[in-house]
Design a protein around this motif. Structure first.
Motif, PDB file in Angstrom:
ATOM      1  N   ASP A   1       0.831  -1.206   0.000  1.00  0.00           N
ATOM      2  CA  ASP A   1       0.000   0.000   0.000  1.00  0.00           C
ATOM      3  C   ASP A   1       0.867   1.258   0.000  1.00  0.00           C
ATOM      4  O   ASP A   1       0.541   2.250  -0.681  1.00  0.00           O
ATOM      5  CB  ASP A   1      -0.914   0.004   1.231  1.00  0.00           C
ATOM      6  N   PHE A   2       1.964   1.235   0.737  1.00  0.00           N
ATOM      7  CA  PHE A   2       2.895   2.364   0.814  1.00  0.00           C
ATOM      8  C   PHE A   2       3.479   2.672  -0.569  1.00  0.00           C
ATOM      9  O   PHE A   2       3.492   3.827  -1.027  1.00  0.00           O
ATOM     10  CB  PHE A   2       4.014   2.011   1.809  1.00  0.00           C
ATOM     11  N   VAL A   3       3.940   1.621  -1.254  1.00  0.00           N
ATOM     12  CA  VAL A   3       4.504   1.810  -2.598  1.00  0.00           C
ATOM     13  C   VAL A   3       3.411   2.232  -3.579  1.00  0.00           C
ATOM     14  O   VAL A   3       3.645   3.052  -4.475  1.00  0.00           O
ATOM     15  CB  VAL A   3       5.224   0.532  -3.075  1.00  0.00           C
ATOM     16  N   GLY A   4       2.208   1.701  -3.403  1.00  0.00           N
ATOM     17  CA  GLY A   4       1.086   2.121  -4.246  1.00  0.00           C
ATOM     18  C   GLY A   4       0.801   3.606  -4.109  1.00  0.00           C
ATOM     19  O   GLY A   4       0.547   4.299  -5.105  1.00  0.00           O
ATOM     20  N   ASP A   5       0.857   4.120  -2.875  1.00  0.00           N
ATOM     21  CA  ASP A   5       0.679   5.559  -2.665  1.00  0.00           C
ATOM     22  C   ASP A   5       1.777   6.359  -3.357  1.00  0.00           C
ATOM     23  O   ASP A   5       1.511   7.422  -3.936  1.00  0.00           O
ATOM     24  CB  ASP A   5       0.673   5.874  -1.169  1.00  0.00           C
ATOM     25  N   MET A   6       3.009   5.866  -3.300  1.00  0.00           N
ATOM     26  CA  MET A   6       4.110   6.542  -3.988  1.00  0.00           C
ATOM     27  C   MET A   6       3.879   6.560  -5.504  1.00  0.00           C
ATOM     28  O   MET A   6       4.176   7.552  -6.178  1.00  0.00           O
ATOM     29  CB  MET A   6       5.438   5.863  -3.653  1.00  0.00           C
ATOM     30  N   CYS A   7       3.318   5.475  -6.041  1.00  0.00           N
ATOM     31  CA  CYS A   7       3.011   5.420  -7.476  1.00  0.00           C
ATOM     32  C   CYS A   7       1.962   6.474  -7.848  1.00  0.00           C
ATOM     33  O   CYS A   7       2.105   7.181  -8.857  1.00  0.00           O
ATOM     34  CB  CYS A   7       2.506   4.029  -7.854  1.00  0.00           C
ATOM     35  N   ARG A   8       0.917   6.577  -7.049  1.00  0.00           N
ATOM     36  CA  ARG A   8      -0.115   7.584  -7.336  1.00  0.00           C
ATOM     37  C   ARG A   8       0.471   8.991  -7.280  1.00  0.00           C
ATOM     38  O   ARG A   8       0.138   9.847  -8.108  1.00  0.00           O
ATOM     39  CB  ARG A   8      -1.261   7.455  -6.330  1.00  0.00           C
ATOM     40  N   GLN A   9       1.340   9.221  -6.300  1.00  0.00           N
ATOM     41  CA  GLN A   9       1.974  10.538  -6.188  1.00  0.00           C
ATOM     42  C   GLN A   9       2.874  10.834  -7.380  1.00  0.00           C
ATOM     43  O   GLN A   9       2.990  11.991  -7.801  1.00  0.00           O
ATOM     44  CB  GLN A   9       2.766  10.610  -4.883  1.00  0.00           C
ATOM     45  N   SER A  10       3.489   9.809  -7.958  1.00  0.00           N
ATOM     46  CA  SER A  10       4.345  10.048  -9.129  1.00  0.00           C
ATOM     47  C   SER A  10       3.504  10.448 -10.340  1.00  0.00           C
ATOM     48  O   SER A  10       3.914  11.301 -11.135  1.00  0.00           O
ATOM     49  CB  SER A  10       5.201   8.809  -9.438  1.00  0.00           C
ATOM     50  N   ILE A  11       2.301   9.863 -10.487  1.00  0.00           N
ATOM     51  CA  ILE A  11       1.391  10.283 -11.558  1.00  0.00           C
ATOM     52  C   ILE A  11       0.950  11.727 -11.329  1.00  0.00           C
ATOM     53  O   ILE A  11       0.948  12.556 -12.259  1.00  0.00           O
ATOM     54  CB  ILE A  11       0.167   9.349 -11.637  1.00  0.00           C
ATOM     55  N   ASP A  12       0.595  12.043 -10.091  1.00  0.00           N
ATOM     56  CA  ASP A  12       0.179  13.412  -9.757  1.00  0.00           C
ATOM     57  C   ASP A  12       1.317  14.401 -10.014  1.00  0.00           C
ATOM     58  O   ASP A  12       1.078  15.515 -10.496  1.00  0.00           O
ATOM     59  CB  ASP A  12      -0.250  13.492  -8.297  1.00  0.00           C
ATOM     60  N   ARG A  13       2.529  13.987  -9.689  1.00  0.00           N
ATOM     61  CA  ARG A  13       3.698  14.846  -9.904  1.00  0.00           C
ATOM     62  C   ARG A  13       3.906  15.102 -11.394  1.00  0.00           C
ATOM     63  O   ARG A  13       4.213  16.219 -11.807  1.00  0.00           O
ATOM     64  CB  ARG A  13       4.925  14.152  -9.299  1.00  0.00           C
ATOM     65  N   PHE A  14       3.714  14.081 -12.205  1.00  0.00           N
ATOM     66  CA  PHE A  14       3.853  14.219 -13.655  1.00  0.00           C
ATOM     67  C   PHE A  14       2.843  15.234 -14.198  1.00  0.00           C
ATOM     68  O   PHE A  14       3.186  16.106 -15.008  1.00  0.00           O
ATOM     69  CB  PHE A  14       3.653  12.856 -14.315  1.00  0.00           C
TER      70      PHE A  14
END
Length: 338
Positions: free
Chosen positions: A259-272
């Protein structure tokens, strides 16, 4: 997301009791980029299927989704490179640091000296074949970025081999920096330029926001891949994956780490998405080419997410079921081979 700084090298943690399944984060719904296919998709996937060893990989499908506007010669080269990159990844999984250095020597000499260096190794022949085709139309800047980032790839997989041999799990910050190169994404970003016949000046490609967009795309592709490949890798005892890194550093159980890594993935999309709002202008021609390049990064984000469930590399024949339910039954650990 900027992870906190921790001591640079940490040893393997004690193994907790093994759960039987994990639930994947819903990354597909968080990604709103359009999924497109190249008009030559059928031809390229048919040709890829002839390579029986890679039948379940479906590299042609990945190529079609990540380079949807490429003409057939460029698409074919991108497909050949991706198939070759997966072959390299499989090779490096079974190599020590000396083995990766030997392969790196052959590949990089074949790239830097494609018309004068010769090696009888199959990997050298494959490298010369695609790179001689690439230089026919790739801009000088694209060629340079391709070779330099491939050099970084080999440096990082050599470090990965050392970590694997010694059972070392790096801290999160070190892992992120290393994984951006072991992923092999950066040469694929250079192929976005090649596939779309772009000639973008170095000072534009080196701009902090353009670099940040490339990093955000790399992070999403790479970190989501760590989630999707975790089951296969944990069965082999491979620790070069963000999930065991997070479990160790943050003291989390397996599902909490996923779940932690999944949150980081979502944040990377948002950052893009966010970074695109701050791009400066370099004039109509460069702005148009840069928009095509950034669209290419978005194609990789959405394409890689969907392909991961179509390929048999991570979930075997069950990819579509896993995509629907997001539940993965964990494989048993294999006995260590000597």
């Amino acid at each position: 997301m900027s992870p906190p700084s921790f001591p640079s090298r940490l040893m393997r943690p004690p193994r907790p009791s093994q759960p039987t399944k994990i639930v994947l984060p819903d990354l597909v719904s968080h990604c709103n980029f359009p999924l497109r296919h190249n008009r030559h998709r059928k031809r390229i996937t048919t040709e890829t299927k002839r390579m029986d060893k890679y039948h379940g990989l479906k590299a042609g499908l990945l190529t079609s989704m990540c380079y949807p506007d490429a003409a057939y010669p460029q698409l074919r080269l991108c497909n050949d490179f991706l198939t070759y990159l997966f072959h390299l990844d499989n090779l490096s999984d079974d190599m020590d640091d000396r083995g990766t250095r030997n392969v790196a020597n052959v590949v990089l000499n074949s790239l830097y000296h494609p018309h004068t260096y010769w090696s009888p190794a199959r990997i050298g022949k494959m490298t010369r074949d695609y790179y001689r085709r690439m230089v026919l139309t790739a801009s000088p800047g694209c060629q340079q970025r391709f070779i330099e980032t491939f050099d970084f790839f080999f440096q990082s997989v050599t470090q990965q081999a050392l970590d694997r041999a010694t059972g070392v799990i790096p801290d999160l910050e070190s892992y992120i920096a290393l994984r951006r190169d072991t992923s092999g994404c950066k040469p694929c970003w250079a192929l976005i330029e090649y596939a779309n016949n772009l000639d973008i000046p170095d000072e534009v490609m080196d701009h902090p926001i353009v670099r940040s967009l490339g990093e955000a795309a790399n992070d999403l592709v790479t970190w989501s891949n760590d989630i999707f490949s975790y089951n296969v890798e944990q069965a082999k005892g491979d620790t070069h994956n963000m999930i065991p890194v997070v479990m160790h550093q943050e003291g989390l159980d397996l599902q909490s780490a996923v779940d932690f890594v999944g949150d980081m993935c979502r944040q990377s999309i948002d950052r893009f998405v966010e970074e695109q709002q701050h791009l400066p202008s370099w004039g109509p021609k460069i702005d148009r080419d840069l928009a095509i390049y950034i669209d290419g990064l978005a194609n990789w984000i959405v394409g890689s997410l969907h392909w991961s469930f179509e390929s048999e590399r991570y979930f075997g024949k069950n990819g579509r079921q896993v995509k629907a339910t997001r539940v993965v039954d964990l494989l048993p650990r294999r006995p260590a081979s000597h």
